[in-house]
Design a protein around this motif. Structure first.
Motif, PDB file in Angstrom:
ATOM      1  N   SER A  73     -23.272 -13.293 -34.188  1.00  0.00           N
ATOM      2  CA  SER A  73     -23.828 -14.109 -33.111  1.00  0.00           C
ATOM      3  C   SER A  73     -24.926 -13.362 -32.362  1.00  0.00           C
ATOM      4  CB  SER A  73     -22.718 -14.510 -32.130  1.00  0.00           C
ATOM      5  OG  SER A  73     -23.242 -15.255 -31.050  1.00  0.00           O
ATOM      6  N   VAL A  74     -24.668 -12.092 -32.034  1.00  0.00           N
ATOM      7  CA  VAL A  74     -25.670 -11.288 -31.327  1.00  0.00           C
ATOM      8  C   VAL A  74     -26.938 -11.165 -32.167  1.00  0.00           C
ATOM      9  CG1 VAL A  74     -26.220  -8.962 -30.497  1.00  0.00           C
ATOM     10  CG2 VAL A  74     -24.012 -10.000 -29.932  1.00  0.00           C
ATOM     11  N   ASN A  75     -26.772 -10.894 -33.473  1.00  0.00           N
ATOM     12  CA  ASN A  75     -27.934 -10.762 -34.356  1.00  0.00           C
ATOM     13  C   ASN A  75     -28.716 -12.072 -34.433  1.00  0.00           C
ATOM     14  OD1 ASN A  75     -27.270  -8.119 -34.884  1.00  0.00           O
ATOM     15  ND2 ASN A  75     -26.237  -8.552 -36.811  1.00  0.00           N
ATOM     16  N   ASN A  76     -27.995 -13.194 -34.475  1.00  0.00           N
ATOM     17  CA  ASN A  76     -28.637 -14.504 -34.545  1.00  0.00           C
ATOM     18  C   ASN A  76     -29.411 -14.793 -33.249  1.00  0.00           C
ATOM     19  OD1 ASN A  76     -29.065 -17.197 -35.753  1.00  0.00           O
ATOM     20  ND2 ASN A  76     -27.777 -17.884 -34.065  1.00  0.00           N
ATOM     21  N   GLU A  78     -30.514 -12.603 -31.091  1.00  0.00           N
ATOM     22  CA  GLU A  78     -31.652 -11.681 -30.998  1.00  0.00           C
ATOM     23  C   GLU A  78     -32.817 -12.180 -31.840  1.00  0.00           C
ATOM     24  OE1 GLU A  78     -32.878  -6.971 -31.645  1.00  0.00           O
ATOM     25  OE2 GLU A  78     -30.878  -7.667 -32.221  1.00  0.00           O
ATOM     26  N   GLY A  79     -32.533 -12.621 -33.071  1.00  0.00           N
ATOM     27  CA  GLY A  79     -33.591 -13.123 -33.940  1.00  0.00           C
ATOM     28  C   GLY A  79     -34.283 -14.335 -33.347  1.00  0.00           C
ATOM     29  N   LEU A  84     -39.013 -16.611 -30.376  1.00  0.00           N
ATOM     30  CA  LEU A  84     -39.530 -17.422 -29.279  1.00  0.00           C
ATOM     31  C   LEU A  84     -40.440 -16.604 -28.365  1.00  0.00           C
ATOM     32  CD1 LEU A  84     -39.582 -20.119 -27.817  1.00  0.00           C
ATOM     33  CD2 LEU A  84     -37.488 -19.435 -26.605  1.00  0.00           C
ATOM     34  N   VAL A  85     -40.040 -15.362 -28.079  1.00  0.00           N
ATOM     35  CA  VAL A  85     -40.846 -14.510 -27.201  1.00  0.00           C
ATOM     36  C   VAL A  85     -42.199 -14.201 -27.843  1.00  0.00           C
ATOM     37  CG1 VAL A  85     -41.001 -12.202 -26.169  1.00  0.00           C
ATOM     38  CG2 VAL A  85     -38.893 -13.538 -25.940  1.00  0.00           C
ATOM     39  N   ARG A  86     -42.231 -14.034 -29.162  1.00  0.00           N
ATOM     40  CA  ARG A  86     -43.512 -13.816 -29.832  1.00  0.00           C
ATOM     41  C   ARG A  86     -44.444 -15.015 -29.617  1.00  0.00           C
ATOM     42  NH1 ARG A  86     -40.294 -11.256 -33.863  1.00  0.00           N
ATOM     43  NH2 ARG A  86     -40.115 -13.213 -35.051  1.00  0.00           N
ATOM     44  N   ARG A  87     -43.873 -16.221 -29.684  1.00  0.00           N
ATOM     45  CA  ARG A  87     -44.675 -17.423 -29.428  1.00  0.00           C
ATOM     46  C   ARG A  87     -45.164 -17.465 -27.983  1.00  0.00           C
ATOM     47  NH1 ARG A  87     -40.953 -22.165 -30.608  1.00  0.00           N
ATOM     48  NH2 ARG A  87     -42.683 -23.253 -29.564  1.00  0.00           N
TER      49      ARG A  87
END
Length: 206
Positions: A73-76, A78-79, A84-87
């Motif tokens: 869940s944490v990995n999901n 984070e991904g 979203l932050v890159r966008r």
């Protein structure tokens, strides 16, 4: 020559032994002058043993599953978050002030890898499974070394670039607790840099 203790401790061995002890003791009840309560007491112990070991195994399995689910869940998350932050950061309206407001600008990293050492943390998941965590900082990852009880020295275990790392080697002796020592060092462009971490000692429960 001294004899080993007759009472086994690995769960499976203990259940097999106690089942046999219960049946054979009942067969010799009269010959050994044992009372009905003596036999009943052993039968109660046997039932409790089966119940507790079964419950313990189920709890251990549930704990491993819960940890695996949490990690996934944490990995999901984070991904998804990073995508979203890159966008957001690519949008014309984005600014450093907005980035600070959203909490998506990391603190200034002043760590010098040539002098730094990783900090390892670990959680025993029973059965030989240990989940190791670390912070990458500016490195490409870490090299992990481990020394198990009875081994003369640390040996290279793995290179990990995305925490956590899961050491899922089986116990050297099934059913017996095992002491493991871990240490790690940062890697940068395939070379080890900085200092080795402080040793992390983990007691692996069966």
């Amino acid at each position: 020559m001294a004899k080993s203790d007759y009472f086994p401790h690995p769960d499976n061995d203990l259940l097999v032994w106690h089942d046999r002890f219960k049946v054979n003791l009942a067969a010799k009840q009269a010959e050994l002058g044992l009372s009905a309560e003596d036999i009943a007491s052993v039968e109660r112990d046997n039932l409790e043993l089966h119940d507790r070991i079964s419950a313990g195994s189920a709890a251990s399995a549930a704990a491993r599953q819960a940890t695996a689910a949490k990690t996934a869940s944490v990995n999901n998350v984070e991904g998804n978050t990073r995508a979203l932050v890159r966008r957001v950061k690519a949008h014309p309206a984005y600014s450093d002030a907005m980035g600070n407001f959203l909490g998506v600008i990391g603190a200034e990293d002043t760590i010098k890898l040539s002098e730094a050492k990783p900090v390892l943390t670990g959680v025993d998941q029973t059965g030989g499974v240990v989940v190791l965590n670390f912070i990458k900082s500016k490195s490409d990852g870490i090299n992990i070394y481990c020394q198990r009880e009875g081994e003369p020295d640390f040996i290279f275990l793995a290179r990990d670039t995305i925490p956590p790392y899961v050491d899922n080697r089986p116990l050297l002796v099934a059913g017996k607790p095992e002491l493991r020592r871990y240490t790690a060092v940062y890697i940068l462009k395939d070379a080890e840099v900085g200092q080795y971490s402080d040793e992390l000692v983990v007691i692996c429960a069966p």
